[in-house]
Scaffold this motif. Structure first.
Motif, PDB file in Angstrom:
ATOM      1  N   GLU A   1     -89.557  17.621  16.014  1.00  0.00           N
ATOM      2  CA  GLU A   1     -88.590  18.716  16.003  1.00  0.00           C
ATOM      3  C   GLU A   1     -89.319  20.043  16.173  1.00  0.00           C
ATOM      4  OE1 GLU A   1     -86.739  18.198  12.278  1.00  0.00           O
ATOM      5  OE2 GLU A   1     -85.318  16.702  13.000  1.00  0.00           O
ATOM      6  N   THR A   2     -88.814  20.866  17.029  1.00  0.00           N
ATOM      7  CA  THR A   2     -89.392  22.198  17.220  1.00  0.00           C
ATOM      8  C   THR A   2     -88.516  23.287  16.643  1.00  0.00           C
ATOM      9  OG1 THR A   2     -88.348  22.347  19.409  1.00  0.00           O
ATOM     10  CG2 THR A   2     -90.600  21.494  19.307  1.00  0.00           C
ATOM     11  N   ALA A   3     -87.333  22.914  16.182  1.00  0.00           N
ATOM     12  CA  ALA A   3     -86.461  23.884  15.516  1.00  0.00           C
ATOM     13  C   ALA A   3     -86.346  23.496  14.063  1.00  0.00           C
ATOM     14  CB  ALA A   3     -85.066  23.892  16.168  1.00  0.00           C
TER      15      ALA A   3
ATOM     16  N   ALA B  61     -85.247  33.352   0.491  1.00  0.00           N
ATOM     17  CA  ALA B  61     -84.103  33.244   1.397  1.00  0.00           C
ATOM     18  C   ALA B  61     -84.211  34.193   2.584  1.00  0.00           C
ATOM     19  CB  ALA B  61     -82.810  33.516   0.637  1.00  0.00           C
ATOM     20  N   ASP B  62     -83.741  33.713   3.749  1.00  0.00           N
ATOM     21  CA  ASP B  62     -83.584  34.572   4.920  1.00  0.00           C
ATOM     22  C   ASP B  62     -82.247  35.296   4.881  1.00  0.00           C
ATOM     23  OD1 ASP B  62     -86.028  33.802   6.170  1.00  0.00           O
ATOM     24  OD2 ASP B  62     -85.081  31.942   6.801  1.00  0.00           O
ATOM     25  N   VAL B  63     -81.242  34.634   4.314  1.00  0.00           N
ATOM     26  CA  VAL B  63     -79.905  35.216   4.257  1.00  0.00           C
ATOM     27  C   VAL B  63     -79.257  34.804   2.942  1.00  0.00           C
ATOM     28  CG1 VAL B  63     -78.942  33.269   5.558  1.00  0.00           C
ATOM     29  CG2 VAL B  63     -77.661  35.392   5.416  1.00  0.00           C
ATOM     30  N   ILE B  64     -78.538  35.745   2.323  1.00  0.00           N
ATOM     31  CA  ILE B  64     -77.853  35.490   1.063  1.00  0.00           C
ATOM     32  C   ILE B  64     -76.369  35.748   1.276  1.00  0.00           C
ATOM     33  CG2 ILE B  64     -77.572  36.247  -1.322  1.00  0.00           C
ATOM     34  CD1 ILE B  64     -80.530  36.895  -1.349  1.00  0.00           C
TER      35      ILE B  64
ATOM     36  N   GLU C  73     -73.065  27.229  10.071  1.00  0.00           N
ATOM     37  CA  GLU C  73     -73.621  27.961  11.218  1.00  0.00           C
ATOM     38  C   GLU C  73     -75.001  28.539  10.895  1.00  0.00           C
ATOM     39  OE1 GLU C  73     -72.594  32.217  13.361  1.00  0.00           O
ATOM     40  OE2 GLU C  73     -70.934  30.988  12.628  1.00  0.00           O
ATOM     41  N   LEU C  74     -75.145  29.138   9.722  1.00  0.00           N
ATOM     42  CA  LEU C  74     -76.432  29.721   9.341  1.00  0.00           C
ATOM     43  C   LEU C  74     -77.501  28.654   9.166  1.00  0.00           C
ATOM     44  CD1 LEU C  74     -75.164  32.360   6.739  1.00  0.00           C
ATOM     45  CD2 LEU C  74     -76.161  32.846   8.983  1.00  0.00           C
ATOM     46  N   ALA C  75     -77.135  27.537   8.561  1.00  0.00           N
ATOM     47  CA  ALA C  75     -78.107  26.465   8.359  1.00  0.00           C
ATOM     48  C   ALA C  75     -78.564  25.885   9.691  1.00  0.00           C
ATOM     49  CB  ALA C  75     -77.494  25.370   7.482  1.00  0.00           C
ATOM     50  N   ARG C  76     -77.648  25.715  10.613  1.00  0.00           N
ATOM     51  CA  ARG C  76     -78.014  25.145  11.915  1.00  0.00           C
ATOM     52  C   ARG C  76     -78.898  26.093  12.729  1.00  0.00           C
ATOM     53  NH1 ARG C  76     -72.227  22.259  13.492  1.00  0.00           N
ATOM     54  NH2 ARG C  76     -72.698  20.254  12.468  1.00  0.00           N
ATOM     55  N   SER C  77     -78.873  27.373  12.390  1.00  0.00           N
ATOM     56  CA  SER C  77     -79.749  28.316  13.085  1.00  0.00           C
ATOM     57  C   SER C  77     -81.177  28.261  12.542  1.00  0.00           C
ATOM     58  CB  SER C  77     -79.205  29.740  12.947  1.00  0.00           C
ATOM     59  OG  SER C  77     -79.374  30.226  11.627  1.00  0.00           O
ATOM     60  N   GLY C  78     -81.394  27.444  11.513  1.00  0.00           N
ATOM     61  CA  GLY C  78     -82.729  27.268  10.962  1.00  0.00           C
ATOM     62  C   GLY C  78     -83.105  28.255   9.883  1.00  0.00           C
ATOM     63  N   ARG C  79     -82.151  29.042   9.400  1.00  0.00           N
ATOM     64  CA  ARG C  79     -82.461  30.041   8.389  1.00  0.00           C
ATOM     65  C   ARG C  79     -82.369  29.440   6.982  1.00  0.00           C
ATOM     66  NH1 ARG C  79     -78.851  35.132  10.028  1.00  0.00           N
ATOM     67  NH2 ARG C  79     -80.417  36.320   8.894  1.00  0.00           N
ATOM     68  N   LYS C  80     -83.123  30.038   6.063  1.00  0.00           N
ATOM     69  CA  LYS C  80     -83.088  29.615   4.667  1.00  0.00           C
ATOM     70  C   LYS C  80     -81.913  30.323   3.999  1.00  0.00           C
ATOM     71  CE  LYS C  80     -88.124  29.398   4.694  1.00  0.00           C
ATOM     72  NZ  LYS C  80     -89.378  29.985   4.139  1.00  0.00           N
ATOM     73  N   VAL C  81     -80.914  29.556   3.603  1.00  0.00           N
ATOM     74  CA  VAL C  81     -79.652  30.123   3.145  1.00  0.00           C
ATOM     75  C   VAL C  81     -79.503  29.930   1.639  1.00  0.00           C
ATOM     76  CG1 VAL C  81     -77.147  30.123   3.426  1.00  0.00           C
ATOM     77  CG2 VAL C  81     -78.626  29.549   5.377  1.00  0.00           C
TER      78      VAL C  81
ATOM     79  N   ALA D 247     -70.964  18.173   7.833  1.00  0.00           N
ATOM     80  CA  ALA D 247     -71.694  18.704   8.991  1.00  0.00           C
ATOM     81  C   ALA D 247     -73.130  18.192   9.065  1.00  0.00           C
ATOM     82  CB  ALA D 247     -71.703  20.224   8.940  1.00  0.00           C
ATOM     83  N   GLY D 248     -73.534  17.381   8.088  1.00  0.00           N
ATOM     84  CA  GLY D 248     -74.884  16.839   8.091  1.00  0.00           C
ATOM     85  C   GLY D 248     -75.946  17.838   7.658  1.00  0.00           C
ATOM     86  N   ILE D 249     -75.564  18.844   6.875  1.00  0.00           N
ATOM     87  CA  ILE D 249     -76.493  19.869   6.414  1.00  0.00           C
ATOM     88  C   ILE D 249     -76.970  19.523   5.005  1.00  0.00           C
ATOM     89  CG2 ILE D 249     -76.797  22.313   5.882  1.00  0.00           C
ATOM     90  CD1 ILE D 249     -76.352  21.767   8.835  1.00  0.00           C
ATOM     91  N   ALA D 250     -78.280  19.529   4.807  1.00  0.00           N
ATOM     92  CA  ALA D 250     -78.833  19.274   3.480  1.00  0.00           C
ATOM     93  C   ALA D 250     -78.519  20.443   2.553  1.00  0.00           C
ATOM     94  CB  ALA D 250     -80.342  19.062   3.568  1.00  0.00           C
ATOM     95  N   PHE D 251     -78.301  20.132   1.285  1.00  0.00           N
ATOM     96  CA  PHE D 251     -77.987  21.184   0.323  1.00  0.00           C
ATOM     97  C   PHE D 251     -78.565  20.827  -1.041  1.00  0.00           C
ATOM     98  CE2 PHE D 251     -74.457  18.185   0.200  1.00  0.00           C
ATOM     99  CZ  PHE D 251     -74.335  17.926  -1.152  1.00  0.00           C
ATOM    100  N   GLU D 252     -78.688  21.846  -1.871  1.00  0.00           N
ATOM    101  CA  GLU D 252     -79.113  21.675  -3.261  1.00  0.00           C
ATOM    102  C   GLU D 252     -78.303  22.643  -4.099  1.00  0.00           C
ATOM    103  OE1 GLU D 252     -82.954  22.431  -6.222  1.00  0.00           O
ATOM    104  OE2 GLU D 252     -83.217  22.504  -4.050  1.00  0.00           O
TER     105      GLU D 252
END
Length: 443
Positions: free
Chosen positions: A190-192, A221-224, A267-275, A299-304
């Protein structure tokens, strides 16, 4: 910057220790932990410096300390004389050890105690498992270079996995799973970066009631994406250059629908940002955290999820009101003042049972109806009650009295802050704490 910080490899190298005492013994322990061979002496002679990588001294006569310092500096050997910056060519920092990660903090010898205090604060926000994350990256270094020879691609990949699931597993000590997750990501080349969303409880508003994990994640975080109830003091602790997106709601005002918030997180997670999705109180107590993790999972996004201090706990603690009491309340019930459709929908018969404390969130607009419904179900209007505005913050206000008195007075008393009702015999078991700014409803 008075001193240039660097890390010296002392594995199998000789170090001279001149003198004695606890200060020198403390340095000896650190040097031995770094793999140095220790050469100790009570008096200085030049031949002691043959083959040594550095020298430390304390507790020796003044003439001995000065002779050691002059000889070392003439030969280019680093020397440290404890609490004597003028005789030293290097300063021993305050150290945070997360092997293989090491953090060193110095004050150029001007205030060693301050360096230790800074170390305590920094150490509190660094995960105990940080070293395991670094060790995971080290194990895959060779394979990573082969799979991704381009430096930029390798950096993007590492940014993803070191903030994603492999790092999380390593941090938790699940080494085999962490290596499998890292290897799977590397196999896909993976490159992204892969997105990860942290749903973080910001607590009731006071910045010092944040959990250490919440504070660490806010700093990464990149975005809050935050709610209205997250205080400015809490947001000030976040990474300075992190983007802040306000999706807050107020009574009767929902400028960003929940469905749009869900889509934004994906959308933010798929852009590769730390949310970081920062929520007042706790994400899973009337914070719609359940709805958001459902959207992320779909959406298949990992979360904690990182829990926070919920309003009922903070309000009760600051007001000196026990939520449970052996003689008054053996259970606590959390109630939402409004349903998703904006109406009051509660089981009054269950809430009217004695022996419990009831915490009603978002209850300012429905308090008269709640009082009428509960009394009709058999609740005693004289039951002790507390109506609390801006609970858990320095601006907390209390309205104390019977259920009937509080229900009657609250409408004209409450301001524009979030408010919570505590109801039950336990509310009468402890007076308000000093400084709680309590108002007693007139009788």
């Amino acid at each position: 910057m008075r001193h240039f910080p660097l890390f010296l490899d002392l594995q199998g190298r000789d170090v001279l220790l001149l003198g004695g005492g606890e200060a020198l013994a403390a340095k000896a322990r650190l040097l031995a932990a770094a793999g140095a061979r220790l050469r100790q002496a009570s008096r200085f002679s030049p031949e002691l410096l043959e083959g040594v990588a550095l020298a430390c001294a304390a507790g020796a006569p003044e003439a001995e300390l000065r002779a050691l310092s002059a000889a070392c500096q003439a030969r280019g050997i680093p020397v440290n004389v404890v609490d004597r910056p003028a005789l030293s060519s290097f300063i021993t920092p305050a150290i945070i050890d997360r092997d293989p990660v090491t953090v060193a903090i110095g004050t150029a010898g001007t205030a060693p105690l301050l360096a230790r205090l800074v170390r305590q604060r920094v150490e509190a926000v660094l995960s105990p498992g940080l070293g395991r994350i670094a060790a995971l990256a080290e194990r895959f270094r060779g394979r990573l270079r082969e799979a991704l020879p381009d430096v930029a691609a390798r950096r993007r990949f590492l940014e993803g996995v070191l903030a994603g699931r492999p790092a999380q597993l390593a941090e938790e000590g699940r080494q085999a799973e962490a290596e499998a997750a890292f290897a799977a990501a590397l196999a896909r080349a993976e490159t992204a970066p892969t997105g990860l969303v942290h749903l973080v409880g910001a607590g009731p508003g006071a910045a010092d009631l944040l959990t250490l994990r919440a504070l660490r994640l806010m700093g990464e975080a990149d975005v809050i994406v935050h709610d209205r109830l997250v205080s400015a003091a809490v947001l000030d602790l976040a990474r300075r250059d992190a983007e802040r997106i306000d999706v807050g709601k107020a009574r009767g005002r929902h400028p960003v629908p929940q469905e749009r918030i869900n889509a934004l997180l994906v959308e933010l997670a798929r852009s590769g940002r730390k949310v970081v999705r920062l929520k007042g109180g706790d994400p899973f107590i009337f914070g719609r955290g359940g709805e958001e993790i459902e959207a992320l999972a779909e959406a298949g996004i990992a979360f904690e999820v990182v829990p926070g201090i919920t309003a009922a706990l903070a309000c009760a603690a600051q007001a000196g009101i026990p939520l449970t009491h052996r003689e008054a309340a053996r259970s606590v019930t959390f109630v939402a003042g409004q349903s998703r459709e904006g109406r009051l929908a509660v089981d009054f018969a269950a809430l009217a049972r004695p022996g419990q404390t009831i915490a009603v969130y978002m209850g300012a607009t429905i308090l008269p109806q709640f009082f009428a419904g509960l009394v009709a179900a058999g609740a005693d209007p004289s039951t002790p009650a507390a109506f609390i505005e801006r609970g858990g913050s320095p601006d907390q206000r209390l309205l104390l009295g019977s259920f009937a008195e509080v229900a009657h007075e609250a409408g004209g008393w409450v301001g524009d802050g979030p408010a919570l009702l505590l109801l039950g015999e336990a509310c009468g078991r402890s007076p308000a704490l000093p400084g709680a700014r309590a108002t007693v409803a007139p009788r």
